[in-house]
Enzyme design. Structure first.
Site: not given
Ligand code: COA
Length: 342
Positions: A129, A269, A299
């Site tokens: 990214c 980004h 993204n």
């Molecule tokens: N729909 C519904 N639920 C989902 C889901 C989706 N698409 N994806 C994950 N979940 C669930 C998980 O299984 C988890 O459930 P649980 O609590 O029963 O285990 C819950 O949602 C929370 O998951 P978590 O990963 O803690 O959520 P989060 O608030 O961290 O959001 C992201 C997830 C990926 C959106 C977030 O962490 C993020 O954007 N991270 C950075 C990504 C990034 O910067 N990437 C690299 C740079 S490009």
């Protein structure tokens, strides 16, 4: 007039300082739009979850016959038109991508004949990214040294083909697109003032594609285990992202003798709306000064900064003389910040 190239140009320059600028910017997204409602029908997710956790409402998805280099070529042609240069005048092509056409040859090489750049140097840059900021920095050095005059930097991604359409933790986040810039000493806009690049490979497994390289060559088993797709530990990345981007910005501001208040626009980004909000707070920049379009593209990795940049230019937000901070974070880990005076 005979055009000097490469080391010839370097010798002819004789100590003169050359300032790299962004003299052209072009973008492209595939036509097809996929909404959160479309994802609701494919995986166990909801429009509400996606919007609340990420800010994303829709993303563009490439047609089956399109490949990454095609997206890049569309954006590159627009950037060349914007810079008013012909293929003849391009000295070097750099393609930043984390979703290449093939591992060999580079996506830049696949793009090259489609752009009429046969014989010109072309290579890929792998910084996920952060690829666009890395690419602009590398291009800027070639221009600054005098070795090349017009460097075409492309960030092109076809992420919907390297992600697992059954893994809800990542598939709803990503989209396809491309952006390109011409970096050259020409013109009166887009001066690159400086940049700070970083990487920390100890976090490599937070976002990676386990199989398909020398570490884990492709076998029936790797395919069955779905190891040829991106794997991401989003939660852990989230925590590091804001800190890294804020620190790189701080270092850059210090080096340039600038303060946070001097930043007119932040073009980050687009990984997650909540990351961007936390970043704005940490940088003490008002939310209105952050260019955000993650709602419509998701993204798009190396393409996300040029997509947001072009949008803010087209709608007139960015004015001549504005100081624009590009800042990114991604797999590698890689991160960086780059300042432009428009
Ligand atoms: N729909 C519904 N639920 C989902 C889901 C989706 N698409 N994806 C994950 N979940 C669930 C998980 O299984 C988890 O459930 P649980 O609590 O029963 O285990 C819950 O949602 C929370 O998951 P978590 O990963 O803690 O959520 P989060 O608030 O961290 O959001 C992201 C997830 C990926 C959106 C977030 O962490 C993020 O954007 N991270 C950075 C990504 C990034 O910067 N990437 C690299 C740079 S490009």
């Amino acid at each position: 007039m005979v055009r000097l190239e490469g080391w010839e140009r370097l010798r002819a320059k004789g100590g003169k300082v050359i300032e790299p600028r962004i003299s052209g910017l072009g973008v492209y997204v595939p036509e097809k739009v996929m909404t959160n409602a479309d994802w609701e029908r494919l995986v166990d997710t909801s429009d509400e979850w996606i919007i609340q956790r990420t800010g994303i409402r829709e993303r563009h998805v490439a047609a089956p016959e399109e490949v990454t280099s095609d997206l890049g070529v569309h954006a590159a042609k627009k950037a060349m038109d914007d810079a008013r240069i012909t293929a003849e005048e391009v000295d070097l092509l750099i393609c930043a991508t984390a979703s290449p056409d093939t591992l060999l040859p580079s996506t830049a090489c696949w793009m090259q004949p489609k752009l009429g750049l046969e014989g010109k140097p072309a290579f890929d840059l792998s910084a996920a990214c952060s690829g666009f900021i890395y690419g602009l920095t590398v291009a800027g050095q070639f221009v600054r040294s005098g070795m090349y005059e017009n460097v075409l930097v492309v960030g092109a991604e076809l992420l919907t083909r390297v992600m697992d359409w059954q893994d809800r933790s990542i598939c709803v986040l990503l989209g396809d697109g491309a952006g390109a810039a011409v970096v050259s000493p020409q013109g009166d806009r887009g001066r690159i003032l400086g940049s700070k690049l970083h990487a920390d490979g100890t976090y490599g497994e937070l976002l990676w594609m386990p199989a398909g390289g020398t570490r884990m060559p492709a076998t029936i088993e790797t395919v069955e285990k779905r190891l040829h797709y991106y794997l991401m530990r989003g939660n852990e990345l989230f925590k590091i992202a804001v800190k890294c981007m804020a620190e790189a910005t701080g270092e850059l501001l210090q080096e340039l003798g600038m303060a946070n208040e001097d930043i007119d626009w932040v073009i980050p980004h687009q990984a997650n709306m909540r990351i961007l909000q936390a970043l704005a707070k940490r940088l003490r920049v008002s939310w209105e000064r952050v260019v955000v379009n993650i709602q419509r593209y998701g993204n798009t990795s190396a393409a996300s900064i040029p997509l947001a940049f072009r949008e803010a230019l087209d709608d007139g937000r960015i004015k001549k003389g504005d100081k624009i901070l590009l800042v990114s974070f991604g797999g590698g880990l890689t991160w960086g910040a780059l300042m432009i005076e428009w």
